[in-house]
Scaffold this motif. Structure first.
Motif, PDB file in Angstrom:
ATOM      1  N   LEU A 142       0.396  -1.110  -0.564  1.00  0.00           N
ATOM      2  CA  LEU A 142       0.209  -0.007  -0.139  1.00  0.00           C
ATOM      3  C   LEU A 142       1.089   0.865   0.130  1.00  0.00           C
ATOM      4  N   ILE A 146       1.342   4.444  -1.695  1.00  0.00           N
ATOM      5  CA  ILE A 146       0.783   6.341  -1.930  1.00  0.00           C
ATOM      6  C   ILE A 146       2.269   7.442  -2.221  1.00  0.00           C
ATOM      7  N   PHE A 149       1.619   8.001  -5.852  1.00  0.00           N
ATOM      8  CA  PHE A 149       1.141   9.682  -5.436  1.00  0.00           C
ATOM      9  C   PHE A 149       2.097  11.385  -5.734  1.00  0.00           C
ATOM     10  N   ASP A 152       4.040  12.165  -7.891  1.00  0.00           N
ATOM     11  CA  ASP A 152       3.042  12.816  -8.760  1.00  0.00           C
ATOM     12  C   ASP A 152       3.207  14.484  -8.300  1.00  0.00           C
ATOM     13  N   TYR A 153       2.837  14.484  -6.801  1.00  0.00           N
ATOM     14  CA  TYR A 153       2.855  16.014  -6.290  1.00  0.00           C
ATOM     15  C   TYR A 153       4.306  16.106  -6.601  1.00  0.00           C
TER      16      TYR A 153
ATOM     17  N   PRO B 270      -4.193  19.114  -3.076  1.00  0.00           N
ATOM     18  CA  PRO B 270      -4.197  18.452  -3.825  1.00  0.00           C
ATOM     19  C   PRO B 270      -4.436  16.781  -4.308  1.00  0.00           C
ATOM     20  N   TYR B 271      -4.763  16.897  -5.707  1.00  0.00           N
ATOM     21  CA  TYR B 271      -5.668  15.920  -5.810  1.00  0.00           C
ATOM     22  C   TYR B 271      -4.877  15.072  -5.575  1.00  0.00           C
ATOM     23  N   GLN B 272      -3.177  14.592  -5.271  1.00  0.00           N
ATOM     24  CA  GLN B 272      -3.001  13.595  -4.798  1.00  0.00           C
ATOM     25  C   GLN B 272      -2.694  12.722  -3.810  1.00  0.00           C
ATOM     26  N   GLN B 275      -5.782  11.407  -4.250  1.00  0.00           N
ATOM     27  CA  GLN B 275      -6.184   9.302  -4.714  1.00  0.00           C
ATOM     28  C   GLN B 275      -5.422   8.392  -3.158  1.00  0.00           C
ATOM     29  N   MET B 276      -4.044   9.399  -2.520  1.00  0.00           N
ATOM     30  CA  MET B 276      -3.552   8.461  -1.786  1.00  0.00           C
ATOM     31  C   MET B 276      -4.687   8.146  -0.164  1.00  0.00           C
ATOM     32  N   TYR B 279      -5.280   4.315  -0.045  1.00  0.00           N
ATOM     33  CA  TYR B 279      -4.734   3.095   0.440  1.00  0.00           C
ATOM     34  C   TYR B 279      -4.340   3.911   1.508  1.00  0.00           C
ATOM     35  N   ILE B 280      -4.258   5.080   2.262  1.00  0.00           N
ATOM     36  CA  ILE B 280      -3.664   5.923   4.065  1.00  0.00           C
ATOM     37  C   ILE B 280      -4.981   4.984   4.643  1.00  0.00           C
TER      38      ILE B 280
END
Lengths: 335, 310
Positions: A142, A146, A149, A152-153, B270-272, B275-276, B279-280
């Motif tokens: 997992l 994380i 993304f 990507d940020y 932020p969209y990221q 998206q996380m 999972y978190i």
């Protein structure tokens, strides 16, 4: 057991998987001999091919070790990809924030930034395992997503390079670039460090008390516990070490290859690293050799896709088959 | 506001299907002691094969069937290597994951070639159930869904009935708890492990096939986005029982839909980060449920009847 007897099952496994894949390739109407020639010899035909192979060898060895070190303690680290990306982020952060520092300070800072970030990315699943007994397979996986993304940020955030079409950060400071061993085609000096790390890990796990405790934990956690080894602490240590090694791979990609953080730099190194680690059966001494072999296949695979239009995944399946046959040879020997 | 809530809940039920099916497939294998970790690869193969077969045959139904067969094949391989050859379940599971990963991208590349505009298949239509779908509020949420939403609920209830209300189900569960006893009572442990893993594989393959048929209309590399791994977390969350897994998948799917919705609407985050979020959230959920989760006692182990003790 003699060396020949030891190597024989591996050879048989390689031959068997090549034959199996060869049948499939010829059924698809491709020229098998030309395909295998490309796969096996591209690395050795030109200097460029050989250096490409070495450049693949670096992250593959490190990611394989990131898998085998925890495996030695009986834990599965499937988070090498996330740890590598975290390492890349850490290295790039150092290289961009302190871009003006001289190389003698910045370069170690960049490398260390990668190693520490990777270790942290391994520490969190390790802590969850230690504290809450959560299966490490799940948490490490997992954390890959994380990191995916997060990268990507970072690549589209304030450090973004607006001139690049692909999500990318600006260049890190010149001082953070790894010196080159060969300039054309480029080979960075990270390979020396990678080999040193591989030797170090091998010595640690086979010649030191700490490493012995690690292996003992993996071999039989109950017996290790009886002899006073804190097995749970060994689990944590092994995952942190694995993370640090994967983080180093990320730092090399940034400081050696790209000189910036690029989305997608993790490639499929995670899966290949795990395949290498499993083919080596967790033996850290064998990892660099298997990693070199897989690097040869990978460089050959992309050449094959370019010239013959056979998708690279074909070779990935061959590699997975080699793993399966190596595992099967264990069963055959047991009988 | 009302329509927004209805739309949200409808989407939650729509997106729960891969979680339900993959979770139940994992659970079924685990109930006989086979811990499958190849879900991600098996779902990808299901998605790839399901998409290709539906595209060429024009029949989504056939696509689903073939995807299930591919899952069954992987399940059979898992059962063979672990149960008959007694090889390490995690190592074999990972190897099958690699093979699935490779096969799922290789097949479309070989068959369709490398194209920038992938062909599309029609997505699953929603089938309103007469009368029931007319009920205000609940109707459009529960009874205006595609066929696999209904199937996944029925499968869950069926598995619950089978495992906890029939003799065979009790026998199956005993294999995953203490196979030596089961064996001594004349239960064929090998057969149980094979069938549970194969049928579990079918469900996981179906879960994969759902993705191209509902979301994108096409197969994209790695389109499962970790849903296979999340399914394992869900199985622990649901304590390896069919009905809690069904409820749990609602939760997993709600998080997924919520993260997506907020992204579309836009927020200060932020969209990221959004998206996380799934999972978190999964990791946080595991912190609270993992310890209390009831796990089949023999999970992850292989039974060798010729050994003196387990």
């Amino acid at each position: 057991m003699t060396i020949a007897k030891k190597i024989l099952p591996y050879l048989l496994a390689v031959v068997a998987s090549f034959v199996a894949a060869g049948i499939f390739i010829s059924l698809m109407g491709f020229d098998v001999f030309k395909a295998y020639q490309t796969i096996l010899f591209t690395s050795f035909r030109t200097p460029n091919g050989f250096i490409q192979t070495l450049l693949k060898f670096i992250p593959l060895t490190l990611l394989a070790l990131a898998f085998t070190i925890p495996l030695n303690a009986g834990k599965f680290n499937i988070g090498g990809e996330g740890q590598m990306m975290a390492g890349g982020i850490g290295a790039a952060a150092m290289g961009i924030m302190f871009a003006d520092l001289p190389a003698i300070i910045l370069l170690p800072l960049v490398i260390l930034g990668g190693v520490v970030a990777g270790a942290l990315w391994g520490l969190v699943p390790a802590w969850l395992l230690y504290k809450f007994n959560i299966n490490e397979i799940l948490t490490t996986v997992l954390f890959n997503f994380i990191a995916l993304f997060l990268i990507d940020y970072v690549c589209t955030g304030p450090w973004r390079d607006p001139a690049a079409g692909h999500p990318t950060t600006v260049l890190i400071g010149r001082g953070g670039w790894l010196p080159m061993l060969v300039n054309n085609p480029p080979l960075h000096s990270g390979i020396i460090l990678a080999v040193l790390v591989a030797i170090g890990v091998y010595i640690y796990t086979s010649r030191t008390t700490g490493g012995f405790e690690l292996i003992a934990t993996g071999a039989n956690p109950r017996a290790a516990g009886v002899f006073g080894i804190n097995t749970r602490r060994m689990f944590v240590l092994s995952l942190i070490l694995g993370g640090a090694v994967a983080g180093l791979a990320g730092a090399f990609e940034v400081a050696g290859n790209q000189h910036r953080l690029i989305e997608g730099m993790q490639s499929n190194f995670l899966q290949l690293g795990m395949i290498i680690g499993l083919i080596s059966r967790g033996n850290n001494g064998a990892v660099p050799f298997v990693a070199f072999m897989i690097a040869v296949l990978e460089v050959g695979a992309s050449a094959m896709q370019r010239t013959m239009m056979i998708p690279v995944e074909m070779v990935f399946i061959v590699e997975a088959l080699i793993l399966l046959f190596v595992l099967l040879s264990d069963v055959v020997r047991r009988k | 506001m009302d329509t927004m809530i209805i739309e949200f809940l409808r989407l939650v039920l729509l997106s729960m299907v891969p979680f339900v099916l993959a979770g139940q497939g994992t659970m079924l294998g685990g109930r006989t002691g086979v811990f499958n970790v190849a879900q991600e690869g098996m779902m990808l193969v299901g998605a790839s094969v399901g998409f290709l077969v539906s595209f060429f045959s024009g029949s989504i139904f056939l696509g689903i069937i073939v995807a299930m067969l591919s899952g069954a094949l992987f399940g059979f391989a898992l059962a063979y290597f672990t149960t008959s050859l007694k090889m390490n379940q995690f190592v074999i599971g990972l190897s099958l994951f690699f093979i699935g990963l490779g096969v799922s991208t290789l097949l479309p590349k070989l068959i369709l070639g490398i194209t920038l505009t992938p062909p599309l298949i029609p997505t699953l239509k929603s089938i309103p159930i007469p009368l029931l779908s007319q009920i205000p509020f609940i109707g459009p949420i529960l009874f205006k869904q595609n066929i696999l939403v209904y199937v996944s609920v029925l499968v869950s209830i069926g598995l619950w009935y089978f495992l906890f209300r029939t003799q065979k189900g009790l026998e199956l569960r005993s294999v995953g708890e203490y196979p030596m006893t089961a064996d001594s009572l004349g239960i064929n442990t090998t057969k149980m492990r094979y069938w549970s893993t194969i049928i579990g594989g079918m469900l996981i393959g179906m879960a994969g096939a759902y993705l191209p048929m509902v979301y994108a209309g096409t197969f994209t590399e790695g389109m499962t986005m970790g849903r296979g791994w999340l399914a394992i977390a869900l199985t622990f969350f649901g304590g390896w029982s069919p009905l809690p897994i069904l409820y749990g998948s609602l939760f997993f799917s709600a998080i997924e839909v919520l993260a997506f919705r907020v992204q579309v609407i836009g927020s200060f985050l932020p969209y990221q980060i959004l998206q996380m979020f799934p999972y978190i959230a999964t990791i946080l959920v595991m912190i609270f449920t993992f310890k209390r989760s009831r796990v089949p006692a023999f999970l992850g182990n292989n039974y060798d009847r010729e050994k003196r003790s387990l």
